[in-house]
Design a protein around this motif. Sequence first.
Motif, PDB file in Angstrom:
ATOM      1  N   ALA A  90      26.179  26.863  24.664  1.00 15.27           N
ATOM      2  CA  ALA A  90      26.627  28.258  24.747  1.00 15.27           C
ATOM      3  C   ALA A  90      28.076  28.262  25.221  1.00 15.27           C
ATOM      4  N   ILE A  91      28.923  28.975  24.498  1.00 20.40           N
ATOM      5  CA  ILE A  91      30.335  29.100  24.875  1.00 20.40           C
ATOM      6  C   ILE A  91      30.619  30.584  25.092  1.00 20.40           C
ATOM      7  N   GLY A  92      31.107  30.924  26.293  1.00 16.13           N
ATOM      8  CA  GLY A  92      31.298  32.326  26.647  1.00 16.13           C
ATOM      9  C   GLY A  92      32.702  32.661  27.091  1.00 16.13           C
ATOM     10  N   LEU A  93      33.003  33.960  27.047  1.00 17.49           N
ATOM     11  CA  LEU A  93      34.282  34.508  27.505  1.00 17.49           C
ATOM     12  C   LEU A  93      33.992  35.775  28.300  1.00 17.49           C
ATOM     13  N   GLU A  94      34.927  36.177  29.154  1.00 18.09           N
ATOM     14  CA  GLU A  94      34.703  37.377  29.958  1.00 18.09           C
ATOM     15  C   GLU A  94      34.770  38.628  29.093  1.00 18.09           C
ATOM     16  N   GLY A  95      33.712  39.425  29.129  1.00 16.79           N
ATOM     17  CA  GLY A  95      33.659  40.667  28.366  1.00 16.79           C
ATOM     18  C   GLY A  95      34.105  41.845  29.211  1.00 16.79           C
ATOM     19  N   CYS A  96      33.371  42.963  29.109  1.00 18.16           N
ATOM     20  CA  CYS A  96      33.743  44.150  29.881  1.00 18.16           C
ATOM     21  C   CYS A  96      32.497  44.839  30.409  1.00 18.16           C
ATOM     22  N   SER A  97      32.671  45.712  31.396  1.00 19.73           N
ATOM     23  CA  SER A  97      31.545  46.438  31.985  1.00 19.73           C
ATOM     24  C   SER A  97      31.098  47.566  31.052  1.00 19.73           C
ATOM     25  N   HIS A  98      29.933  48.143  31.346  1.00 14.49           N
ATOM     26  CA  HIS A  98      29.437  49.233  30.490  1.00 14.49           C
ATOM     27  C   HIS A  98      30.178  50.541  30.737  1.00 14.49           C
ATOM     28  N   GLN A  99      31.086  50.574  31.713  1.00 14.65           N
ATOM     29  CA  GLN A  99      31.907  51.764  31.938  1.00 14.65           C
ATOM     30  C   GLN A  99      33.339  51.562  31.457  1.00 14.65           C
ATOM     31  N   ASP A 100      33.615  50.416  30.874  1.00 15.25           N
ATOM     32  CA  ASP A 100      34.958  50.099  30.380  1.00 15.25           C
ATOM     33  C   ASP A 100      35.236  50.857  29.080  1.00 15.25           C
ATOM     34  N   PRO A 101      36.459  51.321  28.871  1.00 16.32           N
ATOM     35  CA  PRO A 101      36.792  52.003  27.606  1.00 16.32           C
ATOM     36  C   PRO A 101      36.555  51.132  26.374  1.00 16.32           C
ATOM     37  N   ASP A 102      36.544  49.814  26.542  1.00 17.40           N
ATOM     38  CA  ASP A 102      36.338  48.896  25.409  1.00 17.40           C
ATOM     39  C   ASP A 102      34.871  48.577  25.161  1.00 17.40           C
ATOM     40  N   PHE A 103      33.965  49.169  25.929  1.00 17.16           N
ATOM     41  CA  PHE A 103      32.550  48.785  25.849  1.00 17.16           C
ATOM     42  C   PHE A 103      31.963  48.959  24.452  1.00 17.16           C
ATOM     43  N   VAL A 104      32.165  50.114  23.838  1.00 16.29           N
ATOM     44  CA  VAL A 104      31.573  50.374  22.523  1.00 16.29           C
ATOM     45  C   VAL A 104      32.186  49.445  21.470  1.00 16.29           C
ATOM     46  N   ALA A 105      33.496  49.236  21.534  1.00 16.16           N
ATOM     47  CA  ALA A 105      34.147  48.320  20.591  1.00 16.16           C
ATOM     48  C   ALA A 105      33.612  46.903  20.750  1.00 16.16           C
ATOM     49  N   MET A 106      33.318  46.501  21.978  1.00 11.60           N
ATOM     50  CA  MET A 106      32.753  45.174  22.235  1.00 11.60           C
ATOM     51  C   MET A 106      31.363  45.061  21.605  1.00 11.60           C
ATOM     52  N   CYS A 107      30.592  46.129  21.673  1.00 10.81           N
ATOM     53  CA  CYS A 107      29.261  46.142  21.057  1.00 10.81           C
ATOM     54  C   CYS A 107      29.359  46.034  19.540  1.00 10.81           C
ATOM     55  N   VAL A 108      30.347  46.712  18.956  1.00  7.32           N
ATOM     56  CA  VAL A 108      30.558  46.625  17.503  1.00  7.32           C
ATOM     57  C   VAL A 108      30.953  45.203  17.114  1.00  7.32           C
ATOM     58  N   LEU A 109      31.839  44.582  17.886  1.00  5.26           N
ATOM     59  CA  LEU A 109      32.232  43.194  17.622  1.00  5.26           C
ATOM     60  C   LEU A 109      31.025  42.273  17.697  1.00  5.26           C
ATOM     61  N   ASN A 110      30.154  42.505  18.685  1.00  6.27           N
ATOM     62  CA  ASN A 110      28.946  41.693  18.816  1.00  6.27           C
ATOM     63  C   ASN A 110      28.055  41.814  17.588  1.00  6.27           C
ATOM     64  N   MET A 111      27.902  43.031  17.057  1.00  7.92           N
ATOM     65  CA  MET A 111      27.107  43.239  15.838  1.00  7.92           C
ATOM     66  C   MET A 111      27.769  42.590  14.640  1.00  7.92           C
ATOM     67  N   MET A 112      29.089  42.622  14.591  1.00  3.17           N
ATOM     68  CA  MET A 112      29.827  42.019  13.476  1.00  3.17           C
ATOM     69  C   MET A 112      29.634  40.506  13.448  1.00  3.17           C
ATOM     70  N   MET A 113      29.591  39.886  14.653  1.00  5.49           N
ATOM     71  CA  MET A 113      29.366  38.440  14.724  1.00  5.49           C
ATOM     72  C   MET A 113      27.907  38.111  14.432  1.00  5.49           C
TER      73      MET A 113
END
Length: 354
Positions: free
Chosen positions: A147-170
């Motif tokens: 498993a290779i990981g990177l620091e994401g964002c909290s669920h209150q971060d403005p980037d949260f929804v975009a991060m979820c979309v990126l996760n679905m794209m991957m």
Amino acid sequence: MIQFELESLLTRPEQEPILMDMIHAAAYRSNTLGLPKICPKENIDRIDRKILFEYLKCHYTPNRMVVAGVGIEHEDLILAVQKYFVEQKSVWEEEEQGEKKNSVPIGKFLSKIDASIAQYTGGYILEECNVPVYAGPSGLPELSHVAIGLEGCSHQDPDFVAMCVLNMMMGGGNSFSAGGPGKGMYTRLYTNVLNRYHWMYSATAYNHAYADTGLFYIHASCTPSHVRYMVEVIVHEMVTMANNITDSELARAKKQLQSMLLMNLEQRPVVFEDIGRQVLATGSRKRPEYFIQAIGAISKDDVKSVARRLLKSAPSVAARGEVRTVPSIGDIQAGLIDAQGRLPGSGSRLSLFR
């Protein structure tokens, strides 16, 4: 029961629960989210009735609780809360005072809530062992997991929804569902990894969002002889997350995320869990319509921005199985930094680990 669960965990071929614990330990070394979620074997005999009640007394307090209901009249819910949470005493309040002869002394850690902020550190954890193989006529060999990981964002971060979309794209999954017409496996980890490398058994992206931080990682598995090359493939997919995002790819990821959200909320147990979690975490509840609109508003630039944000963090690496050939944390970090300097869409293969 816990002893049995630990033994069962170590005899199952599925490694996702263990790898999830390991990647968090690597990402948050010796603090908050990095502490084990799976009960350490040596702790089982130390936990007694008194410790459990002390824990409940400290953590199960009104200011830390939310009672949620779905399909129930509001007044009926209030009466039930009054009866069972106000009038009725808790079992630890009713418990007789005094210590048992063989009880373990209570440490200070039980008498106060840990409110410290999670500190993402990045890190490297390898466990060399024999991973159990699948029983029956599956024909699958012993697999190594990374498993290779990177620091994401909290669920209150403005980037949260975009991060979820990126996760679905991957996306991703395992090789049993990778091929064949009409299966709809269009995510990047299917098309670029599982459909291309026959020796890879699985590759899946995960996005964990917490109150003060987040963790984005890819968990992949393959035969031991290809472990080094598998790491190279995963690193390549990470550094090219922001490259060549097509309109159809983005639209598909957004629709998949919206569909998953709405399908989950068709079940009442999920609805009241969603209400409870949102109120507990944020103090209020956002309705599904809010998230549907937020997902629909995500653009290519938003996804590219969060992908670049991820790549600025130090990597976290966890590996289990026959993993002697996993590159060092320095090599992996150099690969992530090095590859960012390449031209977008160049598609050139990293040769750093060969």
